[in-house]
Write a protein that holds these residues in place. Structure first.
Motif, PDB file in Angstrom:
ATOM      1  N   ARG A  35       0.837  -1.193   0.000  1.00 19.61           N
ATOM      2  CA  ARG A  35       0.000   0.000   0.000  1.00 19.61           C
ATOM      3  C   ARG A  35       0.877   1.249   0.000  1.00 19.61           C
ATOM      4  N   GLY A  36       0.363   2.298  -0.621  1.00 11.55           N
ATOM      5  CA  GLY A  36       1.076   3.566  -0.598  1.00 11.55           C
ATOM      6  C   GLY A  36       2.340   3.566  -1.431  1.00 11.55           C
ATOM      7  N   VAL A  37       2.277   2.966  -2.618  1.00 14.60           N
ATOM      8  CA  VAL A  37       3.429   2.911  -3.519  1.00 14.60           C
ATOM      9  C   VAL A  37       3.362   4.102  -4.470  1.00 14.60           C
ATOM     10  N   PRO A  38       4.383   4.961  -4.527  1.00 16.31           N
ATOM     11  CA  PRO A  38       4.301   6.127  -5.418  1.00 16.31           C
ATOM     12  C   PRO A  38       4.446   5.710  -6.884  1.00 16.31           C
ATOM     13  N   TYR A  39       3.514   6.189  -7.707  1.00 19.88           N
ATOM     14  CA  TYR A  39       3.651   5.951  -9.144  1.00 19.88           C
ATOM     15  C   TYR A  39       4.000   7.222  -9.899  1.00 19.88           C
ATOM     16  N   ALA A  40       3.995   8.358  -9.200  1.00 18.10           N
ATOM     17  CA  ALA A  40       4.365   9.646  -9.793  1.00 18.10           C
ATOM     18  C   ALA A  40       4.858  10.550  -8.675  1.00 18.10           C
TER      19      ALA A  40
ATOM     20  N   GLN B 248       4.919  13.525 -13.180  1.00 21.60           N
ATOM     21  CA  GLN B 248       6.350  13.314 -13.400  1.00 21.60           C
ATOM     22  C   GLN B 248       6.783  12.016 -12.727  1.00 21.60           C
ATOM     23  N   ALA B 249       7.908  11.484 -13.140  1.00 25.04           N
ATOM     24  CA  ALA B 249       8.397  10.210 -12.598  1.00 25.04           C
ATOM     25  C   ALA B 249       8.657  10.338 -11.103  1.00 25.04           C
ATOM     26  N   PRO B 250       8.333   9.305 -10.332  1.00 30.65           N
ATOM     27  CA  PRO B 250       8.614   9.345  -8.895  1.00 30.65           C
ATOM     28  C   PRO B 250      10.103   9.179  -8.634  1.00 30.65           C
ATOM     29  N   ALA B 251      10.536   9.648  -7.482  1.00 29.80           N
ATOM     30  CA  ALA B 251      11.946   9.526  -7.113  1.00 29.80           C
ATOM     31  C   ALA B 251      12.288   8.075  -6.783  1.00 29.80           C
TER      32      ALA B 251
ATOM     33  N   TYR C 236      -0.416   7.741  -5.359  1.00 29.46           N
ATOM     34  CA  TYR C 236       0.067   6.448  -4.880  1.00 29.46           C
ATOM     35  C   TYR C 236      -0.914   5.366  -5.313  1.00 29.46           C
ATOM     36  N   LEU C 237      -0.403   4.137  -5.327  1.00 32.73           N
ATOM     37  CA  LEU C 237      -1.251   3.002  -5.668  1.00 32.73           C
ATOM     38  C   LEU C 237      -1.056   1.887  -4.655  1.00 32.73           C
TER      39      LEU C 237
ATOM     40  N   VAL D 282      -3.262   7.482 -16.813  1.00 32.49           N
ATOM     41  CA  VAL D 282      -2.332   6.925 -17.807  1.00 32.49           C
ATOM     42  C   VAL D 282      -0.994   6.604 -17.154  1.00 32.49           C
ATOM     43  N   ALA D 283      -0.509   7.500 -16.291  1.00 33.88           N
ATOM     44  CA  ALA D 283       0.762   7.254 -15.613  1.00 33.88           C
ATOM     45  C   ALA D 283       0.693   6.002 -14.746  1.00 33.88           C
ATOM     46  N   ALA D 284      -0.435   5.806 -14.042  1.00 31.59           N
ATOM     47  CA  ALA D 284      -0.589   4.611 -13.213  1.00 31.59           C
ATOM     48  C   ALA D 284      -0.602   3.348 -14.075  1.00 31.59           C
ATOM     49  N   LEU D 285      -1.297   3.396 -15.196  1.00 29.40           N
ATOM     50  CA  LEU D 285      -1.352   2.233 -16.085  1.00 29.40           C
ATOM     51  C   LEU D 285       0.019   1.935 -16.693  1.00 29.40           C
TER      52      LEU D 285
END
Length: 532
Positions: A47-52, A65-68, A108-109, A192-195
């Motif tokens: 849980r709480g995974v950054p996708y951007a 933008q891309a996550p760190a 986050y996803l 779109v970024a999450a996909l």
């Protein structure tokens, strides 16, 4: 920016209680670094995974933008805050839940999967896009946690996307600032970024990046309809489940980016008006405002009540992410063909407020008598019931058939449904049938999160509906051993799966066909008479 995660963890504890029997989940490596989550009752969750990156400061109203990257092992054991939004009031018949933490740092996803899977097996993936009129919602909702679906041998992903005026906003200075960027539809860009993140990383969780099903309800279903025709989303998913996702321009027309029309300000004009309302004389001043000033009290209720005064565009015809309205897209078969499940609830979303029956039927013009015969054959249906039936047919039920027919005309396998089951404890408050969004807990097999005391029939209905959806995610066909046959949709037969008030699943010719034919005729007239 991560301070809100501690609040989110407390929120989860308040809803779910102590997590008994948890063990450390297997460690996975994604492109940003290594993650560890939790295991409970045979289901692993991250849980709480950054996708951007956090869309704050200069990244407010920019494409995601891309996550760190990070070093070491990152704990993924708490839900992130939901995206900024106006709080919804408690509504009759809706079970109150503790309010989720909110933050502008919300991209986050979450991932659920079986703890153990056969070596080498790639699991089908379901990605959920939440509803809420593009102004409310988030992945904190316990109704849409993915544990029960994951038990069926699938990987489930849920995520947040920017909402309201932080997610859908245009301003001439934004257009000039980065003319190369996509504009306005930041919430759709987040999707779109999450996909894209799922395609690149889901194999680390045992998921098959070549077998991704998107599933969404209401605004989430509308978003899927839009993504099916959006160039930036091409190649990012393989199947779709669209729950009450409209499809006609009545709810999915789209607002022009910069061209005002009579009675319809462009998104940029709305942006200028909002800036004036907030006392911000330029883009820098808008970005300096606290996020809750921009969000204000905008929610699903105030959006309907406020109308144009709410100064919210929703999805924008920007020429990149959204190049035409949903109805134009489906009339031209402009969507990418793929296996689809599409449907609505039996008493779905209605915005009808006719004062009496004559007013209700007069909107059908020279077919008013036919409408009266179809919606009130014995003359004994109260005006509330007629408003609910006409509005549900116009907004969701006939548009679902319209979408099904468009896919079927492409030769794509499409399965339509009508969800008519109402939980025992909710029947007194739902006299006209299954309300908008009432099918979502059943799709996730999470009725215990939406009901005080689920009955055996409530649970059996959820089990079967979720079984169909998991089977569809695996094979592109919901049918399987032990399940009543779900007929493939064809315009010549108009067959669908009816989930009836008693919980029975029955494949049959659409019992509302005559009503929907009438509504289709009205939609065709509106289309022909629209301004060119």
């Amino acid at each position: 920016m991560r301070a809100g995660l501690a609040l989110a963890a407390a929120f989860v504890a308040a809803v779910a209680g102590p997590a008994a029997g948890q063990d450390r989940a297997p460690i996975v490596r994604v492109e940003q670094g290594r993650l560890t989550g939790t295991v409970q009752d045979g289901i692993a969750a991250w849980r709480g995974v950054p996708y951007a990156a956090a869309p704050v400061g200069p990244l407010r109203w920019r494409p995601p933008q891309a996550p760190a990257r990070w070093s070491g092992l990152r704990a993924a054991d708490a839900l992130s805050p939901d995206c900024m939004q106006g709080r919804m009031p408690n509504l009759p018949g809706v079970r109150p839940t503790p309010p989720a933490p909110l933050s502008e740092d919300c991209l986050y996803l979450n991932v659920w999967r079986p703890q153990t899977t056969p070596r080498g097996e790639k699991l089908p993936v379901i990605v959920w896009i939440h509803g809420g009129a593009f102004v409310n919602g988030g992945s904190s909702d316990a109704v849409t946690w993915g544990d029960a679906l994951a038990r069926r041998g699938v990987v489930v992903v849920t995520f947040n996307y920017r909402l309201g005026r932080l997610g859908f906003f245009a301003h001439p200075e934004l257009t000039a600032e980065h003319p190369e960027d996509g504009r306005g539809n930041y919430g759709l860009m987040d999707q779109v970024a999450a996909l894209k993140w799922v395609r690149r990383n889901i194999a680390a969780f045992g998921g098959d990046p070549a077998n991704v099903t998107v599933m969404g309800e209401s605004a989430g279903g509308i978003a899927i309809n839009l993504l099916l025709g959006a160039r930036p989303a091409e190649g990012l998913f393989d199947k779709a489940v669209i729950l009450s996702g409209a499809g006609r321009d009545f709810l999915g027309g789209g607002r022009s980016l910069s061209q005002d029309a009579p009675g319809a300000l462009s998104a940029e004009s709305q942006g200028r008006a909002l800036a004036t309302r907030l006392g911000a004389n330029d883009l820098a001043a808008l970005r300096a405002l606290p996020a809750d000033r921009i969000t204000g009290d905008l929610n699903m209720v105030t959006l309907v009540i406020g109308g144009p005064a709410a100064l919210f565009s929703g999805p924008i015809l920007d020429g990149q992410m959204v190049s035409r309205s949903l109805e134009a897209q489906y009339r031209a078969n402009g969507q990418r063909p793929m296996p689809v499940i599409v449907g609505a609830t039996s008493a779905d979303l209605s915005l009808e407020r006719a004062s009496d029956k004559d007013v209700a039927f007069a909107q059908f013009g020279d077919r008013a008598d036919e409408a009266r015969r179809l919606y009130d054959p014995a003359g004994d249906v109260p005006i509330d019931g007629i408003n609910r039936a006409i509005g549900a047919d116009r907004n969701m039920i006939e548009p679902a058939r319209f979408v099904a027919r468009s896919f079927a005309s492409q030769g794509a396998p499409v399965f339509e449904y009508r969800f008519g089951y109402v939980a025992q404890e909710k029947r007194a408050a739902a006299p006209w049938g299954a309300d908008h969004a009432s099918d979502v807990p059943y799709a996730f097999d999470r009725v215990q999160a939406s009901l005080d005391a689920p009955t055996a029939t409530d649970q059996a209905t959820a089990t079967r509906f979720a079984d169909y959806l998991a089977r569809f995610a695996r094979t592109g066909n919901p049918n399987g051993p032990g399940l009543p046959q779900w007929p493939i949709y064809g315009a010549d037969t108009d067959q669908l799966m009816s989930i009836r008030p008693d919980g029975a699943f029955v494949g049959e010719a659409d019992p509302l066909k005559a009503r929907l034919d009438l509504m289709q005729g009205a939609a065709d007239r509106r289309w022909t008479e629209r301004p060119q």
